[in-house]
Scaffold this active site. Structure first.
Site, PDB file in Angstrom:
ATOM      1  N   ASP B  26       0.828  -1.216   0.000  1.00 14.27           N
ATOM      2  CA  ASP B  26       0.000   0.000   0.000  1.00 14.27           C
ATOM      3  C   ASP B  26       0.861   1.266   0.000  1.00 14.27           C
ATOM      4  OD1 ASP B  26      -2.087   1.758   0.026  1.00 14.27           O
ATOM      5  OD2 ASP B  26      -2.821   1.268   2.012  1.00 14.27           O
ATOM      6  N   ASP B  28       1.116   3.536  -2.416  1.00 15.00           N
ATOM      7  CA  ASP B  28       0.783   4.307  -3.611  1.00 15.00           C
ATOM      8  C   ASP B  28       1.338   5.732  -3.498  1.00 15.00           C
ATOM      9  OD1 ASP B  28      -1.323   3.749  -1.699  1.00 15.00           O
ATOM     10  OD2 ASP B  28      -2.436   5.341  -2.681  1.00 15.00           O
ATOM     11  N   ARG B  53       5.819   7.472  -0.436  1.00 17.77           N
ATOM     12  CA  ARG B  53       5.305   6.673   0.684  1.00 17.77           C
ATOM     13  C   ARG B  53       6.263   5.533   1.009  1.00 17.77           C
ATOM     14  NH1 ARG B  53      -0.414   6.398   0.052  1.00 17.77           N
ATOM     15  NH2 ARG B  53      -0.709   4.511   1.261  1.00 17.77           N
ATOM     16  N   TRP B 206       2.484  15.501  10.589  1.00 14.27           N
ATOM     17  CA  TRP B 206       1.410  15.354   9.608  1.00 14.27           C
ATOM     18  C   TRP B 206       0.960  16.710   9.063  1.00 14.27           C
ATOM     19  CZ3 TRP B 206       0.632  10.232   8.655  1.00 14.27           C
ATOM     20  CH2 TRP B 206      -0.359   9.905   7.725  1.00 14.27           C
ATOM     21  N   TRP B 270      -5.431  10.115   8.679  1.00 12.17           N
ATOM     22  CA  TRP B 270      -5.134   8.731   9.037  1.00 12.17           C
ATOM     23  C   TRP B 270      -4.516   8.661  10.433  1.00 12.17           C
ATOM     24  CZ3 TRP B 270      -2.566   5.141   4.851  1.00 12.17           C
ATOM     25  CH2 TRP B 270      -2.784   3.805   5.196  1.00 12.17           C
TER      26      TRP B 270
END
Lengths: 173, 312
Positions: B26, B28, B53, B206, B270
């Site tokens: 995952d 992406d 990522r 973040w 998230w």
């Protein structure tokens, strides 16, 4: 596979016509027998089995995974509900295996004082259909707190019968 | 998983570069691509810089897609040893995947443990910034690893399509270095592929970042601090506690001859999902909750724009 799905779908339509008041309560979830690593209660419905050291049967573990990929976006983590869908750990205390199956396969609509909710039909979704029993036994295990919140730490090995059924069901056209 | 260069007028593809071919984790590549002109090996290049990522930072020549630099921007990254930079190699430009962390090799129903970074990436969508005076990039990062267990899944249009369960935790658990921070704010040299300095943050950084000609980098933290640090050393010079965690982008602007710095606070995303959605168990929120469980001890939900004026 196609035939049995269609059969289940017909059953679902019949069951969902009944009102909640007529729902048949499930029996005692205690496992009385085991066939190839899958557990059943006295009524012959699938159920969970948790050993004294916390090891859960593979179907319950599988149900944990499938619930959290297919169901939890509406019904909340750990089957504990959300603002727009009921806590299934409680729902499975009120209706039995047949009605559960019918609702998942056929979907249903609840209209209550402007608080409408729609459960979509999952009949076309193999990730739900091929693991319907797994999800059901996970919910039963949550209903009695035999399995707590989060990922079960220990599980039985994947039974050969599980793998065979999974391959057959997931590859069915 | 791919960067596309297209002709602005026609949309025709100029070049493509695939960062994580056959993604098993995952990773992406949804992050920003920053354009900067930099001197690499004595040659001035028009570059495109991307913090993926997957934990690698890529410097490409944006005119032709040539890969110039690809290095880990968090030392914890372990799913691949490196990106193959040997032009004569069959695997040129590809990450060299470590079997132990290959969720496909380990297969269905096997919990692949200790993969770094976690699915949320060494950096997610929060943008980095480039300062032309120092020639460095200022990057908000995550320092988080995961266990990842795939299972069989089939696609049905309009229905959920999730094929793995995962759990995230501080990278220190994998590194065995007794640290438990889940973020770092770093200065990165995209010409050499090296971390110049790194400031530990308790939680993943973040927020988006911004730098100023006054020699400052600004970023926000999940506990709600707006911080200003020295561009050259990373030394913290100022912090202010806003009412909620910061996942917004710090901005600076001028009005009537005065300079301002502003940031939106309001925890979420998230990393903040546990707090925002009232979740408490480790595997919830796609595995993010356990990792950020203590966040509720530090901040609350909110939504406030805080504006700072520079003194006269």
């Amino acid at each position: 596979m196609r035939l049995s799905l269609a059969g289940a779908l017909a059953l679902g339509v019949i069951m969902s016509v009944g009102t909640a008041a007529n729902a048949e309560a499930p029996g005692d979830p205690k496992a009385v027998k085991s066939v190839d690593g899958k557990y059943f209660d006295a009524k012959g419905d699938p159920t969970y089995n948790v050993k004294p050291d916390g090891t859960v049967d593979f179907y319950t573990f599988s149900g944990y995974r499938r619930y959290h990929s297919e169901c939890h976006v509406c019904h909340g983590p750990n089957a504990e509900g959300s603002t727009y869908a009921p806590a299934l750990k409680d729902s499975v205390k009120r209706f039995d295996y047949a009605e559960f199956s019918g609702i998942v396969i056929g979907g249903r609509e609840n209209k209550q004082a402007g608080n409408d909710s729609v459960m979509p039909a999952f009949a076309d979704n193999k990730n739900a259909m091929c693991y319907l029993d797994d999800i059901y036994v996970y919910l039963r295990a949550r209903s009695t707190e035999a399995v707590g919140r989060g990922r079960p730490e220990k599980k039985e090995d994947k039974p050969a019968a599980f793998s065979d059924a999974e391959t057959k069901c997931m590859s069915a056209k | 998983m791919t960067i596309w260069a297209r002709n602005l007028d026609t949309g025709a593809v100029k070049w493509v570069y695939q960062l994580t071919p056959h993604d098993e984790w995952d990773y992406d590549a949804i992050n920003e691509v920053i354009l900067a002109d930099q001197e690499i090996g004595g040659v001035k290049r028009k570059t495109a810089v991307h913090f993926d990522r997957n934990g690698f930072a890529y410097t490409l020549d944006r005119t032709n897609g040539e890969l110039l630099v690809a290095e880990k921007y968090d030392p914890a990254v372990n799913w691949a040893t490196k990106v193959d930079m040997d032009k004569s190699s069959k695997t040129y430009g590809r990450p060299l995947v470590v079997d132990k962390y290959s969720t496909e090799k380990n297969g269905e129903d096997t919990n692949t443990q200790g993969v770094c970074p976690a699915a949320l990436g060494s950096k997610d969508e929060q943008p980095a910034s480039f300062n032309p005076e120092t020639g460095l990039f200022y990057v908000p990062t995550n320092h988080v690893c995961m266990d990842y267990e795939p299972f069989r899944v089939s696609y049905t249009a309009g229905q959920p399509y999730v094929g793995a369960t995962l759990e995230m935790f501080p990278a220190g658990r994998v590194l065995g270095d007794k640290t438990d921070n889940t973020g770092n704010f770093i200065a990165w040299d995209a010409r050499t592929g090296k971390i110049v300095w790194s400031d530990k943050e308790q939680f993943s950084v973040w927020s988006g970042t911004v730098t100023t000609a006054g020699g400052l980098a600004f970023y926000g933290t999940l506990e709600g601090y707006l911080k200003a640090v020295d561009l050259k050393t990373g030394k913290e010079l100022y912090k202010f506690k806003t009412p909620s965690g910061i996942i917004g982008n710090v901005i600076t602007y001028e009005h009537a001859g005065k300079q301002y710095v502003a940031v939106l606070s309001g925890v979420g995303g998230w990393a903040g999902i546990g707090l925002a959605a009232g979740l408490t168990k480790g595997n919830e929120g796609l595995g993010a909750v356990g990792n950020y469980a203590s966040l509720s001890n530090y901040t609350a939900l909110g939504g406030v724009l805080t504006v700072f004026a520079l003194p006269n």
